[in-house]
Motif scaffolding. Structure first.
Motif, PDB file in Angstrom:
ATOM      1  N   LEU A 114     -10.197  -0.750   0.000  1.00 18.41           N
ATOM      2  CA  LEU A 114      -9.512   0.212   0.851  1.00 18.41           C
ATOM      3  C   LEU A 114      -9.051  -0.506   2.112  1.00 18.41           C
ATOM      4  CD1 LEU A 114     -12.030   3.188   0.559  1.00 18.41           C
ATOM      5  CD2 LEU A 114      -9.956   2.806  -0.802  1.00 18.41           C
ATOM      6  N   TYR A 115      -8.059   0.059   2.772  1.00 15.26           N
ATOM      7  CA  TYR A 115      -7.499  -0.554   3.966  1.00 15.26           C
ATOM      8  C   TYR A 115      -8.576  -0.740   5.044  1.00 15.26           C
ATOM      9  CZ  TYR A 115      -4.650  -0.882   8.233  1.00 15.26           C
ATOM     10  OH  TYR A 115      -4.098  -1.271   9.422  1.00 15.26           O
TER      11      TYR A 115
ATOM     12  N   TYR B 159      -0.109  -2.047  -5.117  1.00 18.54           N
ATOM     13  CA  TYR B 159      -1.166  -2.716  -4.374  1.00 18.54           C
ATOM     14  C   TYR B 159      -2.360  -3.029  -5.276  1.00 18.54           C
ATOM     15  CZ  TYR B 159      -5.348  -3.178  -1.542  1.00 18.54           C
ATOM     16  OH  TYR B 159      -6.544  -3.622  -1.042  1.00 18.54           O
ATOM     17  N   LEU B 160      -2.726  -2.089  -6.123  1.00 18.29           N
ATOM     18  CA  LEU B 160      -3.898  -2.264  -6.987  1.00 18.29           C
ATOM     19  C   LEU B 160      -3.750  -3.445  -7.938  1.00 18.29           C
ATOM     20  CD1 LEU B 160      -4.586   1.480  -7.881  1.00 18.29           C
ATOM     21  CD2 LEU B 160      -5.950   0.044  -6.345  1.00 18.29           C
TER      22      LEU B 160
ATOM     23  N   ARG C 102       0.828  -1.207   0.000  1.00 19.14           N
ATOM     24  CA  ARG C 102       0.000   0.000   0.000  1.00 19.14           C
ATOM     25  C   ARG C 102       0.866   1.263   0.000  1.00 19.14           C
ATOM     26  NH1 ARG C 102      -5.421  -0.514   0.841  1.00 19.14           N
ATOM     27  NH2 ARG C 102      -6.233  -2.532   1.571  1.00 19.14           N
TER      28      ARG C 102
ATOM     29  N   PHE D 227       1.274   6.611  -7.262  1.00 20.59           N
ATOM     30  CA  PHE D 227       0.029   6.477  -6.518  1.00 20.59           C
ATOM     31  C   PHE D 227      -1.077   7.100  -7.369  1.00 20.59           C
ATOM     32  CE2 PHE D 227       3.299   6.606  -3.227  1.00 20.59           C
ATOM     33  CZ  PHE D 227       2.932   5.550  -2.395  1.00 20.59           C
TER      34      PHE D 227
ATOM     35  N   SER E  86     -12.357   6.140  -4.679  1.00 19.60           N
ATOM     36  CA  SER E  86     -11.459   7.292  -4.733  1.00 19.60           C
ATOM     37  C   SER E  86     -10.714   7.427  -6.048  1.00 19.60           C
ATOM     38  CB  SER E  86     -10.448   7.236  -3.576  1.00 19.60           C
ATOM     39  OG  SER E  86      -9.677   6.049  -3.631  1.00 19.60           O
TER      40      SER E  86
ATOM     41  N   HIS F 110     -14.356   2.715  -8.388  1.00 19.96           N
ATOM     42  CA  HIS F 110     -13.579   2.750  -7.154  1.00 19.96           C
ATOM     43  C   HIS F 110     -13.983   4.009  -6.395  1.00 19.96           C
ATOM     44  CE1 HIS F 110     -10.066   3.132  -4.477  1.00 19.96           C
ATOM     45  NE2 HIS F 110      -9.836   1.863  -4.706  1.00 19.96           N
TER      46      HIS F 110
ATOM     47  N   GLU G 173      -3.868   5.573  -3.626  1.00 18.30           N
ATOM     48  CA  GLU G 173      -3.702   4.120  -3.703  1.00 18.30           C
ATOM     49  C   GLU G 173      -2.471   3.800  -4.552  1.00 18.30           C
ATOM     50  OE1 GLU G 173      -5.840   1.761  -2.194  1.00 18.30           O
ATOM     51  OE2 GLU G 173      -6.611   3.550  -1.214  1.00 18.30           O
ATOM     52  N   SER G 174      -1.597   2.913  -4.060  1.00 18.91           N
ATOM     53  CA  SER G 174      -0.391   2.591  -4.827  1.00 18.91           C
ATOM     54  C   SER G 174      -0.732   1.669  -5.997  1.00 18.91           C
ATOM     55  CB  SER G 174       0.659   1.921  -3.938  1.00 18.91           C
ATOM     56  OG  SER G 174       0.420   0.535  -3.796  1.00 18.91           O
TER      57      SER G 174
END
Length: 395
Positions: free
Chosen positions: A367-368, A60-61, A46, A52, A341, A339, A56-57
């Motif tokens: 999301l986290y 991670y995505l 993340r 980013f 964001s 998504h 969001e990185s």
């Protein structure tokens, strides 16, 4: 249409790439994936950026769609209890902690199967659950080095080079998928769960394929050959008038057609080049001739001629050029997802094209901790208990 793995619940304790890549594939196929993240920091990727997008990185995505994310403190007794309850109703646990870590926490396979005898656990480590290196951490880069992969990657006179993606992680993710699907099938027939011991090192050694076989059969240690092939000629990168392309002439019939395109059909009749074995012996001479001839036209001109005659070839595309390729577009290898964001989130599509049980893109990369409350509520915990868990840093 139904989903192939609908009804399979997977508890994903893994981070970074090999495990998350594996569980994303299973999620694409319909499995329910509950991603458990550290209650204070989450999956390391993340924060792996830039780039980013809306916080969001990109890293991670790439490996986390079709999952729910919950946070959990597995060092707390209540966190362990919640985890055990979750596993008791699940089918598979995927984890990539160092060897023995979960056992010390009381959450190893032997301990968890007491509450779920049909449990399947996939344990991903750098070097495996036994052997002299079992306690060592294993990162993809280290595995590429130690497995011998880097020793055969790069130019002959240059330094060893790693592959441009974390290939040991990717291959381990794929092997783990195979292991999980096999274990699920075995359980359907016998009712037995099992542990899958899978290591990055083993997967990368297995993936050396013909190069490993060449050594085992000959005793000769393979060397770096750059963009050339150890067993086939011509099979490499060649310069054209406007850039570079790869030509892969796989057999003698193709070579004859190849020489006609080059307007040098005589080459196929010369004893130095008439068979692949002869071409291997006289490789330098043949490559020099091919380089001079291929410089006479553009990549597009050669590609059109080679395609007509069935000669495998292709330009060396940039990533941008690859995604603009009409074949890639037609095969849905870029998808868009809603998504909360990220506007117009674009992700790489799935290569699995199943006619009866197609992959589905149901959930954006979460999301986290986005689903902590909803998952715990489904498990039977009350809103008051969940609030107390947050207060006591259990979630």
């Amino acid at each position: 249409m139904g989903m192939a793995l609908e009804g399979i619940k997977i508890i994903d304790l893994s981070r970074v790439l090999a495990g998350p890549f594996c569980t994303m594939i299973l999620g694409d196929l319909g499995a329910e994936i509950i991603k458990i993240e550290h209650h204070e920091s989450g999956d390391e990727t993340r924060s792996w950026g830039p780039p980013f997008t809306s916080g969001e990185s990109a890293y991670y995505l790439c490996a986390n769609r079709n999952k729910q994310s919950i946070t959990l403190n597995l060092k707390s007794e209540k966190g362990k209890e919640i985890f055990t309850n979750l596993v008791s109703s699940g089918d598979v646990v995927v984890q990539n902690f160092k060897t023995g870590t979960l056992d010390k926490m009381g959450l190893g396979f032997e301990q968890l199967k007491a509450s779920n005898p049909k449990l399947i656990m996939a344990s991903i480590t750098g070097f495996g659950l036994n052997g002299p290196y079992k306690d060592l951490p294993g990162y993809d880069y280290i595995i590429q080095a130690m497995s011998g992969l880097m020793s055969i990657t790069g130019e002959t006179e240059g330094s060893p080079v790693k592959v441009g993606v974390a290939i040991a992680d990717v291959l381990t993710g794929l092997y783990t998928c195979i292991g999980i699907l096999t274990a699920v099938y075995h359980r359907e027939r016998t009712g037995e769960g099992q542990e899958i011991d899978i290591s990055l090192m083993d997967c990368q050694v297995s993936s050396l394929i013909n190069v490993a076989s060449n050594y085992l059969c000959s005793g000769v240690d393979p060397v770096r050959m750059g963009n050339q092939h150890p067993n086939i000629v011509p099979y490499q990168v060649f310069p054209a008038k406007d850039g570079e392309l790869v030509v892969a002439v796989g057999n003698d019939n193709q070579f004859r057609r190849f020489t006609k395109i080059l307007e040098r059909p005589d080459l196929a009749n010369m004893k130095e080049f008439s068979t692949n074995e002869a071409r291997i012996r006289n490789k330098k001479q043949l490559i020099t001739i091919c380089e001079e001839l291929l410089m006479m036209k553009t990549r597009k001109e050669w590609k059109e001629q080679f395609d007509r005659e069935g000669i495998p070839s292709g330009p060396i595309n940039t990533i941008k050029e690859m995604f603009e390729n009409p074949q890639v577009k037609e095969r849905d290898m870029v998808i868009e997802m809603d998504h909360p964001s990220v506007k117009n989130l674009r992700l790489t599509g799935s290569p699995l094209k199943l006619s009866k049980t197609p992959v589905t893109m149901r959930k954006y990369p979460p999301l986290y901790g986005e689903h902590t409350d909803s998952v715990l509520l489904q498990m039977g915990y009350s809103k008051e208990e969940i609030a107390d868990f947050k207060l006591n840093k259990i979630i």
